[in-house]
Design a protein around this motif. Sequence first.
Motif, PDB file in Angstrom:
ATOM      1  N   ILE A  13     -28.839 -26.228 -24.976  1.00  0.00           N
ATOM      2  CA  ILE A  13     -28.021 -26.240 -26.190  1.00  0.00           C
ATOM      3  C   ILE A  13     -28.909 -26.052 -27.423  1.00  0.00           C
ATOM      4  O   ILE A  13     -28.570 -25.311 -28.345  1.00  0.00           O
ATOM      5  CB  ILE A  13     -27.193 -27.541 -26.259  1.00  0.00           C
ATOM      6  N   ALA A  14     -30.067 -26.693 -27.432  1.00  0.00           N
ATOM      7  CA  ALA A  14     -31.002 -26.526 -28.546  1.00  0.00           C
ATOM      8  C   ALA A  14     -31.500 -25.084 -28.623  1.00  0.00           C
ATOM      9  O   ALA A  14     -31.623 -24.517 -29.717  1.00  0.00           O
ATOM     10  CB  ALA A  14     -32.172 -27.489 -28.405  1.00  0.00           C
ATOM     11  N   GLU A  15     -31.780 -24.476 -27.478  1.00  0.00           N
ATOM     12  CA  GLU A  15     -32.244 -23.084 -27.487  1.00  0.00           C
ATOM     13  C   GLU A  15     -31.160 -22.159 -28.042  1.00  0.00           C
ATOM     14  O   GLU A  15     -31.455 -21.215 -28.770  1.00  0.00           O
ATOM     15  CB  GLU A  15     -32.672 -22.648 -26.088  1.00  0.00           C
ATOM     16  N   GLN A  16     -29.890 -22.432 -27.711  1.00  0.00           N
ATOM     17  CA  GLN A  16     -28.804 -21.639 -28.283  1.00  0.00           C
ATOM     18  C   GLN A  16     -28.740 -21.848 -29.790  1.00  0.00           C
ATOM     19  O   GLN A  16     -28.491 -20.915 -30.545  1.00  0.00           O
ATOM     20  CB  GLN A  16     -27.463 -21.999 -27.636  1.00  0.00           C
ATOM     21  N   GLY A  17     -28.979 -23.080 -30.227  1.00  0.00           N
ATOM     22  CA  GLY A  17     -29.032 -23.356 -31.663  1.00  0.00           C
ATOM     23  C   GLY A  17     -30.098 -22.519 -32.352  1.00  0.00           C
ATOM     24  O   GLY A  17     -29.903 -22.019 -33.460  1.00  0.00           O
ATOM     25  N   SER A  29     -25.791 -23.225 -35.760  1.00  0.00           N
ATOM     26  CA  SER A  29     -27.081 -23.737 -35.285  1.00  0.00           C
ATOM     27  C   SER A  29     -27.143 -25.249 -35.460  1.00  0.00           C
ATOM     28  O   SER A  29     -27.593 -25.965 -34.562  1.00  0.00           O
ATOM     29  CB  SER A  29     -28.252 -23.056 -36.003  1.00  0.00           C
ATOM     30  N   LEU A  30     -26.654 -25.745 -36.591  1.00  0.00           N
ATOM     31  CA  LEU A  30     -26.646 -27.188 -36.831  1.00  0.00           C
ATOM     32  C   LEU A  30     -25.778 -27.910 -35.808  1.00  0.00           C
ATOM     33  O   LEU A  30     -26.152 -28.977 -35.308  1.00  0.00           O
ATOM     34  CB  LEU A  30     -26.142 -27.489 -38.248  1.00  0.00           C
ATOM     35  N   ARG A  31     -24.632 -27.335 -35.481  1.00  0.00           N
ATOM     36  CA  ARG A  31     -23.746 -27.955 -34.490  1.00  0.00           C
ATOM     37  C   ARG A  31     -24.469 -28.081 -33.145  1.00  0.00           C
ATOM     38  O   ARG A  31     -24.424 -29.120 -32.495  1.00  0.00           O
ATOM     39  CB  ARG A  31     -22.469 -27.114 -34.351  1.00  0.00           C
ATOM     40  N   HIS A  32     -25.184 -27.042 -32.750  1.00  0.00           N
ATOM     41  CA  HIS A  32     -25.912 -27.071 -31.483  1.00  0.00           C
ATOM     42  C   HIS A  32     -27.091 -28.047 -31.523  1.00  0.00           C
ATOM     43  O   HIS A  32     -27.284 -28.837 -30.606  1.00  0.00           O
ATOM     44  CB  HIS A  32     -26.388 -25.663 -31.104  1.00  0.00           C
ATOM     45  N   PHE A  33     -27.883 -27.995 -32.603  1.00  0.00           N
ATOM     46  CA  PHE A  33     -29.038 -28.893 -32.699  1.00  0.00           C
ATOM     47  C   PHE A  33     -28.598 -30.353 -32.713  1.00  0.00           C
ATOM     48  O   PHE A  33     -29.211 -31.202 -32.061  1.00  0.00           O
ATOM     49  CB  PHE A  33     -29.863 -28.605 -33.948  1.00  0.00           C
ATOM     50  N   ARG A  34     -27.554 -30.651 -33.464  1.00  0.00           N
ATOM     51  CA  ARG A  34     -27.106 -32.037 -33.566  1.00  0.00           C
ATOM     52  C   ARG A  34     -26.547 -32.536 -32.236  1.00  0.00           C
ATOM     53  O   ARG A  34     -26.739 -33.697 -31.877  1.00  0.00           O
ATOM     54  CB  ARG A  34     -26.097 -32.183 -34.692  1.00  0.00           C
ATOM     55  N   GLU A  35     -25.870 -31.664 -31.515  1.00  0.00           N
ATOM     56  CA  GLU A  35     -25.362 -32.083 -30.209  1.00  0.00           C
ATOM     57  C   GLU A  35     -26.523 -32.289 -29.229  1.00  0.00           C
ATOM     58  O   GLU A  35     -26.522 -33.236 -28.442  1.00  0.00           O
ATOM     59  CB  GLU A  35     -24.367 -31.054 -29.655  1.00  0.00           C
ATOM     60  N   ALA A  36     -27.510 -31.411 -29.263  1.00  0.00           N
ATOM     61  CA  ALA A  36     -28.689 -31.589 -28.403  1.00  0.00           C
ATOM     62  C   ALA A  36     -29.385 -32.910 -28.742  1.00  0.00           C
ATOM     63  O   ALA A  36     -29.814 -33.647 -27.845  1.00  0.00           O
ATOM     64  CB  ALA A  36     -29.651 -30.414 -28.566  1.00  0.00           C
ATOM     65  N   LEU A  37     -29.472 -33.213 -30.004  1.00  0.00           N
ATOM     66  CA  LEU A  37     -30.068 -34.459 -30.473  1.00  0.00           C
ATOM     67  C   LEU A  37     -29.280 -35.663 -29.959  1.00  0.00           C
ATOM     68  O   LEU A  37     -29.854 -36.619 -29.429  1.00  0.00           O
ATOM     69  CB  LEU A  37     -30.088 -34.441 -32.002  1.00  0.00           C
TER      70      LEU A  37
END
Length: 192
Positions: A13-17, A29-37
Amino acid sequence: MAEAQTHLLHLGIAEQGKLHLLAGRYKESLRHFREALRMAASAKAPEIFYRHYAQCVLEALELAGDFEEIIAYCQEADAHYETIPHMNPMLKKDHGELLQRLAIALLLSEQAEAASRTLERACEIAGQGKLPLAETLRDWMKRGYSVPPTMLRQAQRRHRYFIVRDDAVERSIARTLPPDQGGQAAQAALLG
């Protein structure tokens, strides 16, 4: 087995971000990074994942122009670092990098004096030669130069400030989030 799958999922998910960030789709990108986090925190993944994803979030916020959120996060993290009695060289460099990011957000939000003071602290804490971008910006500002955004971006690229780069993305493991996943709970994971 489930732990390994969760690890691969938040990593993907972070890589997709990162792919979204490189394409200029900051909100996605923020949605993906925050979910990965959020996923990494809930899976009790090693701290390195949390730190990396938090840096990705901050980078996306910077590129999106959301300096207030960066400033608030960095000031809170700076206060936390100040409570650590004995920092090893790695923590000092991390603290310095955080202050460098804070200074850049201050500079981009037209708070040059605060940015200058923060760059000075970043260089002192990290140590000589550890933050070449911060040292460059500090020296320019000491000489009285203004640092317009285009000049700043050139210096950032020259010093490889951005961690999300085309050559550093694992496209083969990127995973897209469903449209309804990665909302407020994920954002709360960053701001704790």
